[in-house]
Design an enzyme around this catalytic site. Structure first.
Site, PDB file in Angstrom:
ATOM      1  N   LYS A  31      44.632 -57.660  76.917  1.00  0.00           N
ATOM      2  CA  LYS A  31      44.057 -58.806  77.208  1.00  0.00           C
ATOM      3  C   LYS A  31      45.056 -59.891  76.704  1.00  0.00           C
ATOM      4  CE  LYS A  31      40.044 -60.925  77.117  1.00  0.00           C
ATOM      5  NZ  LYS A  31      38.857 -60.871  76.835  1.00  0.00           N
ATOM      6  N   ASP A  87      11.904 -54.292  65.173  1.00  0.00           N
ATOM      7  CA  ASP A  87      12.346 -54.944  66.292  1.00  0.00           C
ATOM      8  C   ASP A  87      13.269 -55.970  66.447  1.00  0.00           C
ATOM      9  OD1 ASP A  87      12.814 -54.423  69.227  1.00  0.00           O
ATOM     10  OD2 ASP A  87      10.860 -55.395  69.584  1.00  0.00           O
TER      11      ASP A  87
END
Ligand code: NAG
Ligand code: NAG
Ligand code: NAG
Ligand code: NAG
Ligand code: NAG
Ligand code: NAG
Ligand code: NAG
Length: 750
Positions: free
Chosen positions: A426, A502
């Site tokens: 890229k 979490d």
């Protein structure tokens, strides 16, 4: 008097008609002959056969030309052997061959038919073919001899260019030496059938140019035209292998010509302007010269210099302008197959010397090539439809080119490159292109921003109290350090040792001053005493943030929170989500992408482009490095939270080099392939109950958007109304205990 004049006029007219008629026959039968000045004309007046002198020459030749003027020769009989006077005669020999005699009645040229003919007939067909056959078999197409078998410089529709596989007889084109001289020149246009059929132009014994293999529709390296003009065809039967073409319809008059300079021209007759229009010529440009660039070198006509080593190769020569003989591109070292992948190069003329299998498809081809480390590249052998067949290259890649922009030709070509190159592709663009991209991004982001502002304004009229804001680097950095301090508090500074389990972007809320708050302690767990880690039966958390030892074995420790924090750091810096991250060059997730960039010293490219105006390079790199340290595969390698806070806060402190992260190849990476049809993730990487994912879904409303537009909810007002949103944790406050009391470490009720 008047009457007589009219009478004489009509007699003359009739006479002319009779003369015309008598010579305008299309065939010559046994015992008859044609002298210089007489011609045969095909039945629909398309072609004419007779004697002519080319250009300024006085020599006489027997030839066939288009009946329409200006005279365009398509075939010459006695190319090597001209008649010097206008006394040539075309007749039959005793054995029934066509025979061309000069004034002295010596044979200048003959059609050597294989068999004796009792009652020969020579006929000029409307295709331009002069055929010889027995009178008896007029209806049959069995020719004892035909001019189409001995082409000159022109390929007419229906003519074959190629091989009789049984006898080894080859039909090929040779140009005239000059406009005055139809003697065969040094060039020839042939069908090379040593591998897949391809056209070659040869000069002496040297290959001037090759067309690339027939790809089911055309020769890959020859420009394709909008085909309402002719239909190219490659015929492969038991006996024959040849190229031919036919006009798209009866109105089109087209031919292929090899001109004196060895160039193939596709010509079409324009009835209005009564001239030949050239559709294309081949060789097309310098890049078509055989092996114009060196081995593993790509020829790109729009670049200077035109030769550039393929991605994954480096030049061994000193000078970019070296000749093809001295230029040499060699492979960059890499681990095979783990450290390599395939890069798709579109619109390429395929190089020489390949291995082929017609029954394999591209996927099988890729798999086969991946397996064998000496396989350098692969491609489809037939591009019709979805594509089929397999070509593989094992040695140097010779004579390949990128096809010119604006033309349809070439095909996808997949080359083996080091995995790091897949990331870099890229960025290989020139500065100019970069500028364009930047300009385009600015314009499009301005547009999107405008759109967002418009939507926001509309919503604000109704209510999305919620504000949208792009976070500059300084703010992001303070969020990062805020989260780290918050986690440190949970791990070490609070009375109870809390493991969040979490930690993820959507569980970080921002207050009105953009201070981060860790929220949702629904899965949190309190550790007592000296416990370092614990096991849990039911693994719950969020894909993309869970550490490998937790996801695989249910092992909880503070280091599993550190892992999640590392993911979060990289996400905040890049403005992208780890899970669901897509890169055209590989199948890694965001962490894997960061790791690849880090290893090639280009970590800064990971940064969110909208930070370009505000970032502090050392801080960005530090955050990425700390992030990568936190996501290391082994828990013992990861720093604890006090180190993380320290490392983030102290710019001068040396950082260790991160090791390989855990879970960066979650999508069944087998070397990395550029393809768009990847199947998300493999099932084997994570075996987690789905409930927690559903839990995360519930909060999606505001949370998952954090990293899209950095939407800042005014949680003080909204928290009551938003489902699943629990009171946030404020670093340094004593709220944690409240939270624990409120949510405990049981599963929250939804
Ligand atoms: C073929 O032969 C027959 C008789 O043998 C003759 O009448 C006829 O003209 C011949 N055809 C041609 C085209 O020469
Ligand atoms: C036909 O004649 C050419 C020379 O004019 C010769 O080279 C060729 O071998 C001959 N072919 C046959 C089949 O006799
Ligand atoms: C027929 O005659 C030509 C010219 O005389 C000769 O070149 C050729 O070999 C002969 N062919 C046969 C089959 O006899
Ligand atoms: C042959 O064709 C090429 C391409 O059209 C042209 O550039 C070249 O001048 C031609 N050569 C001659 C001798 O006409
Ligand atoms: C044929 O020639 C005429 C007159 O020069 C031109 O207007 C027309 O476009 C040409 N047709 C094609 C198909 O090139
Ligand atoms: C081509 O591939 C097919 C399918 O993989 C295989 O059965 C066959 O043996 C291969 N043929 C050759 C010549 O390798
Ligand atoms: C790789 O392919 C080459 C060329 O076909 C062959 O000679 C070699 O044995 C293959 N290697 C392996 C490991 O299959």
């Amino acid at each position: 008097m008047k009457c007589l004049a009219v009478f004489i006029f009509f007699r003359l007219l009739i006479l002319i008609f009779i003369i015309e008629f008598s010579f305008a026959a299309d065939s010559l039968s046994s015992g008859k002959f044609i002298t210089d000045g007489e011609t045969l004309v095909s039945s629909f007046q398309s072609f004419e056969l007779g004697f002519f002198s080319p250009g300024n020459s006085k020599n006489r030749y027997l030839g066939i030309w288009y009946k329409s003027s200006p005279r365009t020769l398509v075939w010459v009989a006695n190319r090597n052997n001209p008649i010097t006077e206008k006394n040539g005669v075309l007749t039959f020999s005793n054995n029934g061959s066509l025979l061309l005699l000069n004034q002295e009645k010596s044979a200048i040229w003959s059609s050597n038919s294989s068999r004796m003919l009792e009652n020969p007939v020579a006929q000029l067909l409307d295709s331009g073919n002069l055929v010889l056959r027995d009178n008896i078999s007029r209806s049959s197409e069995e020719y004892m001899w035909q001019s189409f078998d001995y082409p000159s410089d022109t390929l007419l529709p229906g003519m074959k260019l190629g091989w009789n596989l049984k006898t080894g007889f080859e039909r090929y084109l040779t140009p005239w030496r000059s406009a005055d001289d139809p003697t065969p020149g040094e060039f020839s246009l042939r069908l090379d059938i040593s591998a897949l059929p391809e056209l070659v132009i040869i000069s002496g014994s040297r290959k001037e140019t090759r067309s690339g293999p027939w790809n089911g529709q055309q020769f890959g390296g020859i420009p394709r035209v909008k085909n309402s003009i002719f239909i190219p065809k490659l015929e492969h039967t038991e006996d024959e292998l040849y190229f031919t073409f036919r006009p798209f319809n009866d109105e089109v008059i087209t031919r292929l010509l090899v001109n004196e300079s060895g160039t193939l021209q596709r010509l079409v007759w324009n009835e209005t302007s009564t001239e030949w229009r050239m559709l294309y010529s081949w060789p097309f440009d310098t890049c078509d010269s055989y092996a114009q660039c060196g081995a593993n070198d790509n020829c790109r006509i729009s670049k200077t210099p035109i030769c550039e080593c393929l991605t994954g190769f480096i030049s061994k020569s000193q000078d970019d302008w070296d000749s093809p003989e001295t230029r040499r591109c060699v492979r960059k070292p890499s681990d095979c197959p783990s450290g390599e992948g395939f890069l798709k190069l579109p619109k390429m003329k395929l190089p020489e010397n390949y291995w082929s299998n017609k029954s394999m498809n591209l996927k099988e081809c890729e798999a086969e090539c991946t397996k064998n480390c000496s396989c350098r590249a692969y491609a489809n052998s037939d591009v019709t439809g979805e594509g089929s067949g397999c070509l593989m290259w094992f040695g140097d890649l010779v004579d390949l080119r990128e096809c010119s922009e604006g033309y349809i030709w070439g095909q996808d070509f997949f080359i083996r490159v080091p995995a790091s190159e897949l990331v870099s592709v890229k960025h290989l663009n020139t500065k100019k292109r970069l500028k364009i991209i930047v300009a385009v991004s600015i314009i499009s982001s301005t547009f999107i921003l405008g759109l967002l502002l418009c939507i926001a304004w509309k919503k604000a009229k109704n209510k999305d109290r919620e504000r949208s804001k792009l976070l500059p680097w300084k703010k992001r950095f303070s969020i990062i350090t805020g989260i780290a301090r918050g986690l440190l508090y949970l791990h070490q500074d609070s009375k109870l040792q809390v493991i969040h389990r979490d930690l993820k972007a959507s569980n970080i809320l921002l207050d009105i001053n953009l201070n981060p708050k860790i929220s949702d302690f629904g899965l949190a767990r309190i550790f007592g005493g000296d416990d370092e880690e614990a096991q849990t039966e039911r693994v719950a958390g969020t894909h993309g943030y869970m550490s490998p030892e937790y996801a695989n074995d249910g092992t909880i420790s503070m280091k599993s929170d550190v892992f999640s924090l590392g993911v979060l750091l990289v996400e905040i810096v890049s403005g992208k989500m780890n899970r669901g991250f897509r890169h055209p060059g590989h199948r890694h997730n965001l962490i894997g992408h960061a790791w690849l960039l880090w290893n090639v010293g280009r970590a800064l490219e990971l940064m969110d482009t909208c930070l370009e105006d505000s970032f502090v390079e050392s801080q960005v790199l530090r955050c990425i490095q700390v992030g990568l340290l936190c996501v290391q595969k082994l828990p013992e390698d990861r720093p604890d939270m006090s180190s993380v806070v320290f490392l983030l806060a102290n710019d001068g402190v040396a950082l260790p080099q991160p090791r390989q992260p855990g879970f960066f190849t979650e999508r069944g990476f087998t070397g990395g392939v550029l393809s768009n049809h990847e199947k998300c993730h493999s099932e084997n990487a994570l075996s987690v109950t789905m409930q927690e994912d559903q839990l995360a879904q519930k909060d999606k409303l505001i949370k998952s958007t954090i990293f899209k537009h950095f939407i800042v909810p005014n949680y003080q007002d909204d928290s009551k109304n938003l489902p699943g949103l629990r009171r946030p944790f404020v670093p340094g406050s004593s709220v944690a205990a409240d939270i624990m009391a409120e949510t405990g470490h049981s599963k929250p009720k939804l």
